[in-house]
Each structure stands twice: as C-alpha cells, then as structure tokens.
Design a protein around this motif. Structure first.
Motif, mmCIF file in Angstrom:
data_model
loop_
_atom_site.group_PDB
_atom_site.id
_atom_site.type_symbol
_atom_site.label_atom_id
_atom_site.label_comp_id
_atom_site.label_asym_id
_atom_site.label_seq_id
_atom_site.Cartn_x
_atom_site.Cartn_y
_atom_site.Cartn_z
ATOM 1 N N ARG A 108 1.465 -25.620 12.278
ATOM 2 C CA ARG A 108 0.781 -25.718 13.579
ATOM 3 C C ARG A 108 0.718 -27.148 14.102
ATOM 4 N N TYR A 167 6.208 -14.941 16.521
ATOM 5 C CA TYR A 167 5.182 -15.617 17.316
ATOM 6 C C TYR A 167 4.267 -14.640 18.040
ATOM 7 N N GLY A 168 4.545 -13.361 17.954
ATOM 8 C CA GLY A 168 3.702 -12.365 18.601
ATOM 9 C C GLY A 168 3.832 -12.392 20.115
ATOM 10 N N TYR A 195 2.470 -20.799 18.862
ATOM 11 C CA TYR A 195 2.310 -20.997 17.417
ATOM 12 C C TYR A 195 2.800 -19.791 16.638
ATOM 13 N N LYS A 196 3.344 -20.071 15.478
ATOM 14 C CA LYS A 196 3.750 -18.974 14.592
ATOM 15 C C LYS A 196 2.512 -18.228 14.126
ATOM 16 N N VAL A 197 2.689 -16.953 13.965
ATOM 17 C CA VAL A 197 1.548 -16.136 13.543
ATOM 18 C C VAL A 197 1.523 -16.032 12.024
ATOM 19 N N THR A 198 0.331 -15.737 11.521
ATOM 20 C CA THR A 198 0.172 -15.602 10.070
ATOM 21 C C THR A 198 -0.489 -14.257 9.770
ATOM 22 N N PRO A 199 0.184 -13.444 8.997
ATOM 23 C CA PRO A 199 -0.391 -12.133 8.681
ATOM 24 C C PRO A 199 -1.458 -12.265 7.594
#
Lengths: 230, 111
Positions: A108, A167-168, A195-199
């Motif tokens: 991030r 990235y959703g 931002y990249k997403v985090t599961p």
C-alpha cells in the motif's frame, strides 16, 4: 472556441461611422472654401432635402454611407445566429472520460512496477459502457467517450467505477464543479489510486470448521428484502 | 480463470457528496460434498435501497478465492447483495463508517 457577444458594440460603431465620417469632408470644405456653392436637393428616406455648402456635403455623404450599412448590420445578425447555433451544438458534444490509473502494490506504499501495468490493464479485455477507445502505451491511461446526455443526467456528482482483478471494484466520485471536469475541452479526468485487496485468508478454514456461519441459498430469497416506505 | 481484465462502468447514480469511504469485503462459496469451496468468477450486485426501491448500485466479480470487494463506497447506505438471482441477507445491512485499509466484512454466502 467562444464567441463574445460584441454585436451591440459593432452596431454602435456602424452608426457612429455613419454620423461621424461625413463630418470630416464637410468640415474640410467649410474650412477651405466656406463660400463655395454646393447644393444638395432631393428626397432621402422620406425627407425632403434642400441644403447648401458643407451641410449639403455632409448629407450627401451620410446618405451614401447609410445605404451601405444596412447590409453590414444584417450580416452581423446572421453571424450572431450562426455563432449561437455553433455554441448550442458544442454543448452537445460528447465528453472524454480519462482514467489516469495508479495501482499500488500489496504494501500500500509503493506503486507497482511500470511493466506490471500491462498485466492488469489489457486493451483487448476492456469492457465498459461505452467501450473504451484508447489505452495509452504505458497502460496507465484509459480514455473513452460518453454522451453529453449521460453526463447531464448524472446531476452534480459524477460517479464511475473501475473493476480490476486483484483490486476489486473501486468507486470513483467527483463533483461536477471540481477542477477534474474541464467544460471547455469537455474532458473529465479521474486519477484514482487503487490499492490491492487482501482477503481473509483463514475464512474458508473457519467456515469449514464451523467457527463462522454462512448465509445459504433458499427458495425464499429470490425477492429483495421488504422495506418500509420512507 | 479469467485473464486479468479491466472493466470500466459508468452508472447514472446520484451521490450525496464527498464523505468518508468504506471498503466492503465478502466471499461466495459453494458446498461440495459437505465442504465449502470458493466460487470464482461470479457476479455480486450491491443493491442499495434508495427512493423507495432497490437499485443495483454497483457490481463486483469474485476472484479465484471467491472474494469480492467494493472499495471507496460512502457509508450510510442500506444494502443487500444479489448473487445468482438470490438476495442476501434476509435483513438488509448498512455500509458502516470504517476507514481504509480496514474492511467491513460481509457474511459469507453459499450458493
């Protein structure tokens, strides 16, 4: 291109010329040969003219110039009508929507490498309404057109979204009066930092060990929840 | 598995103005032989209650892990989810005011 409405000024200028230009030779004749006999006699626009000397010169020149100003004034009106039409058409031109993408890495804090953009942003896979028309060579800018009516119907706030694998779906909102909306060039620019997403990595495990519950499909949920009218 | 794509969608939705934004996160699974497995490449519609009706405000596609994300959405809206023709949950939820990078986690849905 904008057209400033100086028509009134042009018309006043024309009228001033009609009145003032003949004064110069009339005054000149008065100074050079005040006793010279010059006779102007006849009808002009319903007026009976019977003048001598510099006044006669003035009236003759006035009549001559006046007959030429009418077409000029008509031309000003025609030009104004055309420029008004052009302005109206320009207001209906489609808008260019431009996305300057900035994709962030998992931490991030840092942007992804330049060569990574091509992995995420692929022109052949762009689906949108309307379809994207242009992708920059660095895969960081996507551009397409939208009808003026669609932009108008959005009201005071423009909302769009970018959906990117990894990235959703990111909602992007700007106010129409923001500097990102250029009414002159009819360009709307979004510069999102995505931002990249985090599961939740452990969620599936928790689910299968019955630590968390799940909402199940059933025959009853084919209609949306009933809400009280507001 | 879908190749990496970018989907640009313009919606004709009114927004009430600049507010704090919330990231929503959820997962779609399916029960296979008594075990839940992620359901990828599935569309999830975010249905918002507005003007006395439900409207599809946005949609997302689940990844290989079954997760979907709605980022940067304004808190306060009443919503439910539409997945494969079914609405979840029975009682609608509200987008909470949770500042990023935290997520508002949504109930897991099994199709």
């Amino acid at each position: 291109m904008e057209y400033d409405n100086l028509d009134a000024l042009y018309k006043i200028l024309c009228l001033a010329l009609i009145l003032l230009v003949p004064l110069a030779p009339a005054w000149g004749l008065y100074k050079i040969a005040p006793t010279d006999k010059f006779l102007a006699k006849g009808n002009f626009s319903g007026f009976r003219i019977n003048a001598t000397g510099s006044a006669g010169i003035y009236i003759v020149l006035f009549a001559a110039i006046y007959s030429q100003t009418k077409p000029i004034l008509a031309e000003i009106d025609t030009t104004r009508a055309l420029t008004t039409q052009i302005s109206q058409l320009q207001k209906k031109l489609p808008w260019t929507i431009k996305y300057n993408l900035k994709l962030m890495d998992t931490d991030r804090l840092h942007e992804i490498d330049q060569n990574e953009y091509a992995r995420y942003v692929q022109v052949d896979s762009i689906l949108c309404v309307p379809r994207a028309l242009n992708l920059s060579s660095d895969f960081k800018t996507v551009q397409f057109y939208m009808d003026n009516q669609n932009v108008t119907d959005m009201g005071d706030t423009l909302k769009s979204q970018v959906l990117l694998n990894g990235y959703g779906t990111t909602s992007l909102i700007i106010a129409k009066n923001s500097t990102s909306v250029d009414a002159k060039s009819r360009t709307i620019t979004f510069s999102p930092t995505i931002y990249k997403v985090t599961p939740r990595a452990s969620q599936l495990k928790e689910l299968n060990s019955h630590e968390i519950s799940v909402l199940k499909i059933n025959a009853g949920n084919t209609k949306p929840p009933v809400m009280a009218a507001q | 598995m879908k190749s990496l794509t970018i989907i640009l969608i313009i919606f004709l939705a009114m927004i009430t103005g600049k507010v704090n934004a919330t990231n929503l996160r959820g997962q779609i699974v399916r029960n296979i032989g008594g075990t839940y497995q992620p359901l990828p490449a599935t569309r999830v519609d975010l249905m918002v209650w507005s003007n006395n009706k439900w409207t599809s405000y946005s949609y997302a596609i689940t990844g290989a892990d079954g997760f979907y994300y709605f980022n940067n959405f304004p808190p306060g809206a009443t919503f439910c989810l539409l997945v494969l023709g079914h609405y979840y949950p029975p009682k609608p939820l509200q987008i909470l005011n949770i500042p990023p990078p935290q997520y508002q986690d949504l109930p897991v849905i099994s199709t």
